[in-house]
Design a protein around this motif. Structure first.
Motif, PDB file in Angstrom:
ATOM      1  N   GLY A  31      -2.211  -5.771  -1.380  1.00 59.53           N
ATOM      2  CA  GLY A  31      -2.534  -6.647  -0.260  1.00 59.53           C
ATOM      3  C   GLY A  31      -1.306  -7.327   0.314  1.00 59.53           C
ATOM      4  N   LEU A  32      -0.429  -7.808  -0.570  1.00 59.75           N
ATOM      5  CA  LEU A  32       0.801  -8.460  -0.101  1.00 59.75           C
ATOM      6  C   LEU A  32       1.726  -7.455   0.563  1.00 59.75           C
ATOM      7  CD1 LEU A  32       2.551 -10.965   0.066  1.00 59.75           C
ATOM      8  CD2 LEU A  32       3.358 -10.511  -2.260  1.00 59.75           C
ATOM      9  N   PHE A  33       1.812  -6.255  -0.028  1.00 58.14           N
ATOM     10  CA  PHE A  33       2.662  -5.214   0.551  1.00 58.14           C
ATOM     11  C   PHE A  33       2.133  -4.789   1.921  1.00 58.14           C
ATOM     12  CE2 PHE A  33       3.971  -0.602   0.641  1.00 58.14           C
ATOM     13  CZ  PHE A  33       5.320  -0.864   0.852  1.00 58.14           C
ATOM     14  N   GLY A  34       0.795  -4.688   2.048  1.00 56.34           N
ATOM     15  CA  GLY A  34       0.203  -4.347   3.339  1.00 56.34           C
ATOM     16  C   GLY A  34       0.491  -5.405   4.392  1.00 56.34           C
ATOM     17  N   ALA A  35       0.499  -6.678   3.972  1.00 58.47           N
ATOM     18  CA  ALA A  35       0.820  -7.751   4.922  1.00 58.47           C
ATOM     19  C   ALA A  35       2.266  -7.649   5.391  1.00 58.47           C
ATOM     20  CB  ALA A  35       0.566  -9.110   4.263  1.00 58.47           C
ATOM     21  N   LEU A  36       3.171  -7.300   4.472  1.00 60.52           N
ATOM     22  CA  LEU A  36       4.574  -7.123   4.858  1.00 60.52           C
ATOM     23  C   LEU A  36       4.746  -5.958   5.821  1.00 60.52           C
ATOM     24  CD1 LEU A  36       6.384  -7.720   1.426  1.00 60.52           C
ATOM     25  CD2 LEU A  36       6.239  -9.285   3.373  1.00 60.52           C
ATOM     26  N   LEU A  37       4.018  -4.865   5.565  1.00 57.96           N
ATOM     27  CA  LEU A  37       4.103  -3.721   6.469  1.00 57.96           C
ATOM     28  C   LEU A  37       3.519  -4.054   7.834  1.00 57.96           C
ATOM     29  CD1 LEU A  37       3.211  -0.708   4.125  1.00 57.96           C
ATOM     30  CD2 LEU A  37       5.468  -1.420   4.955  1.00 57.96           C
ATOM     31  N   SER A  38       2.445  -4.819   7.865  1.00 59.12           N
ATOM     32  CA  SER A  38       1.860  -5.230   9.145  1.00 59.12           C
ATOM     33  C   SER A  38       2.835  -6.090   9.932  1.00 59.12           C
ATOM     34  CB  SER A  38       0.553  -5.995   8.899  1.00 59.12           C
ATOM     35  OG  SER A  38      -0.394  -5.166   8.247  1.00 59.12           O
ATOM     36  N   LEU A  39       3.570  -6.947   9.202  1.00 66.73           N
ATOM     37  CA  LEU A  39       4.590  -7.750   9.870  1.00 66.73           C
ATOM     38  C   LEU A  39       5.699  -6.857  10.421  1.00 66.73           C
ATOM     39  CD1 LEU A  39       5.736 -10.560  10.545  1.00 66.73           C
ATOM     40  CD2 LEU A  39       6.819 -10.570   8.296  1.00 66.73           C
ATOM     41  N   THR A  51       5.295   5.945  10.189  1.00 66.86           N
ATOM     42  CA  THR A  51       5.946   5.890   8.870  1.00 66.86           C
ATOM     43  C   THR A  51       5.423   4.723   8.051  1.00 66.86           C
ATOM     44  OG1 THR A  51       7.953   6.869   9.791  1.00 66.86           O
ATOM     45  CG2 THR A  51       8.151   5.736   7.673  1.00 66.86           C
ATOM     46  N   LEU A  52       5.318   3.559   8.659  1.00 67.68           N
ATOM     47  CA  LEU A  52       4.814   2.383   7.951  1.00 67.68           C
ATOM     48  C   LEU A  52       3.364   2.569   7.529  1.00 67.68           C
ATOM     49  CD1 LEU A  52       6.364  -0.501  10.102  1.00 67.68           C
ATOM     50  CD2 LEU A  52       7.134   0.340   7.880  1.00 67.68           C
ATOM     51  N   GLU A  53       2.584   3.232   8.373  1.00 69.42           N
ATOM     52  CA  GLU A  53       1.174   3.470   8.042  1.00 69.42           C
ATOM     53  C   GLU A  53       1.054   4.400   6.834  1.00 69.42           C
ATOM     54  OE1 GLU A  53      -2.671   2.519   8.363  1.00 69.42           O
ATOM     55  OE2 GLU A  53      -1.063   1.740   9.659  1.00 69.42           O
ATOM     56  N   ARG A  54       1.926   5.394   6.743  1.00 71.39           N
ATOM     57  CA  ARG A  54       1.894   6.301   5.587  1.00 71.39           C
ATOM     58  C   ARG A  54       2.318   5.576   4.307  1.00 71.39           C
ATOM     59  NH1 ARG A  54       4.049  10.094   9.333  1.00 71.39           N
ATOM     60  NH2 ARG A  54       6.165   9.645   8.575  1.00 71.39           N
ATOM     61  N   LEU A  55       3.249   4.642   4.415  1.00 68.01           N
ATOM     62  CA  LEU A  55       3.716   3.909   3.235  1.00 68.01           C
ATOM     63  C   LEU A  55       2.600   3.085   2.594  1.00 68.01           C
ATOM     64  CD1 LEU A  55       7.238   2.662   4.397  1.00 68.01           C
ATOM     65  CD2 LEU A  55       6.717   4.519   2.800  1.00 68.01           C
ATOM     66  N   LYS A  56       1.634   2.642   3.401  1.00 61.27           N
ATOM     67  CA  LYS A  56       0.528   1.855   2.866  1.00 61.27           C
ATOM     68  C   LYS A  56      -0.297   2.629   1.848  1.00 61.27           C
ATOM     69  CE  LYS A  56      -0.233  -1.200   6.849  1.00 61.27           C
ATOM     70  NZ  LYS A  56      -1.218  -1.655   7.870  1.00 61.27           N
ATOM     71  N   HIS A  57      -0.278   3.956   1.935  1.00 63.72           N
ATOM     72  CA  HIS A  57      -1.141   4.776   1.084  1.00 63.72           C
ATOM     73  C   HIS A  57      -0.372   5.448  -0.056  1.00 63.72           C
ATOM     74  CE1 HIS A  57      -4.242   4.197   4.114  1.00 63.72           C
ATOM     75  NE2 HIS A  57      -3.382   4.584   5.051  1.00 63.72           N
ATOM     76  N   VAL A  58       0.854   5.041  -0.283  1.00 64.39           N
ATOM     77  CA  VAL A  58       1.635   5.596  -1.405  1.00 64.39           C
ATOM     78  C   VAL A  58       1.292   4.802  -2.663  1.00 64.39           C
ATOM     79  CG1 VAL A  58       3.926   6.044  -2.340  1.00 64.39           C
ATOM     80  CG2 VAL A  58       3.491   6.314   0.116  1.00 64.39           C
ATOM     81  N   PRO A  59       0.690   5.424  -3.696  1.00 67.80           N
ATOM     82  CA  PRO A  59       0.284   4.685  -4.907  1.00 67.80           C
ATOM     83  C   PRO A  59       1.487   4.098  -5.645  1.00 67.80           C
ATOM     84  CG  PRO A  59      -0.741   6.868  -4.815  1.00 67.80           C
ATOM     85  CD  PRO A  59       0.316   6.844  -3.757  1.00 67.80           C
ATOM     86  N   GLY A  60       1.363   2.831  -6.027  1.00 70.92           N
ATOM     87  CA  GLY A  60       2.402   2.182  -6.823  1.00 70.92           C
ATOM     88  C   GLY A  60       3.630   1.740  -6.067  1.00 70.92           C
ATOM     89  N   LEU A  61       3.732   2.088  -4.792  1.00 69.34           N
ATOM     90  CA  LEU A  61       4.917   1.710  -4.025  1.00 69.34           C
ATOM     91  C   LEU A  61       5.019   0.200  -3.866  1.00 69.34           C
ATOM     92  CD1 LEU A  61       7.383   2.635  -2.426  1.00 69.34           C
ATOM     93  CD2 LEU A  61       5.926   2.786  -0.382  1.00 69.34           C
ATOM     94  N   SER A  62       3.875  -0.471  -3.769  1.00 65.03           N
ATOM     95  CA  SER A  62       3.885  -1.923  -3.604  1.00 65.03           C
ATOM     96  C   SER A  62       4.519  -2.611  -4.806  1.00 65.03           C
ATOM     97  CB  SER A  62       2.453  -2.442  -3.401  1.00 65.03           C
ATOM     98  OG  SER A  62       1.634  -2.121  -4.524  1.00 65.03           O
TER      99      SER A  62
END
Length: 215
Positions: A31-39, A51-62
């Motif tokens: 959730g925090l990582f998604g907020a950073l990507l949205s920013l 690219t940012l949208e794809r990063l949201k779905h990478v497991p463990g990346l957050s």
């Protein structure tokens, strides 16, 4: 049948709770990582959106990104240049009503709990609570200060009495030093004892109670 069910429960329950806690932490990081990507999507060029949208779905990346962010922040804040910027940041926060009260309250607690030279939760003790003759485990958090210290005669300690089985809630007490019994067990052992409701007893020798408690 009941015996085997209980035995199976004792095997699976710790694993289930561990998985649940890890899942909750991973969800919080995501959730925090998604907020950073949205920013980032709001300030970066449109060509970065996919690219940012794809990063949201990478497991463990957050977990990796936030862990690296904490590490870099710690390295930055540990040097003189970084400390200057931290002071400027805190000075700016101090000018915002309401926000400054929340920020400095949380900062005081976190500095006390996580500071390497702090005394919070560094010692487990035995105290009488909620009445004389009833004993429970508590943790020394320091000594009373300010006006409170001037109003209390003699030597007092600030202690935190956790609840069972959830030690994150509890009671803050200021007790005479003479009424507090030091324990040889570590803080980890004391927490396990509290969380297990006395089932997981530490191996340290039992302390000697004062004469007033034995009578």
């Amino acid at each position: 049948m009941k015996k085997y069910v209980v035995a199976g429960l004792l095997v699976w329950l710790p694993l289930a709770i561990t998985v649940w806690v890890l899942s909750w932490l991973l969800g919080a990081f995501d959730g925090l990582f998604g907020a950073l990507l949205s920013l980032g999507q709001a300030v970066l060029p449109a060509s970065w959106m996919s690219t940012l949208e794809r990063l949201k779905h990478v497991p463990g990346l957050s977990v990796i990104v936030l862990g690296a962010l904490l590490l870099v922040t710690g390295v930055f804040a540990a040097n003189i240049f970084g400390q200057w910027w931290v002071r400027q940041w805190e000075r700016a926060i101090g000018r915002i009503p309401i926000v400054k009260s929340i920020y400095y309250s949380v900062k005081q607690v976190s500095d006390t709990l996580f500071s390497s030279n702090g005394n919070a939760f560094r010692e487990a003790v035995l105290v009488q609570y909620p009445r004389t003759g009833s004993w429970t485990i508590a943790f020394v958090t320091g000594r009373p200060g300010g006006e409170v210290a001037t109003r209390l005669p003699g030597e007092y300690l600030s202690v935190y009495v956790p609840t069972t089985p959830n030690p994150t809630s509890g009671f803050f007490l200021m007790m005479p030093r003479a009424d507090v019994i030091e324990l040889r067990m570590s803080v980890d052992e004391a927490l396990k004892y509290v969380i297990s409701m006395g089932v997981v007893a530490p191996g340290a020798a039992a302390p000697v109670l004062p004469a007033a408690a034995r009578n």
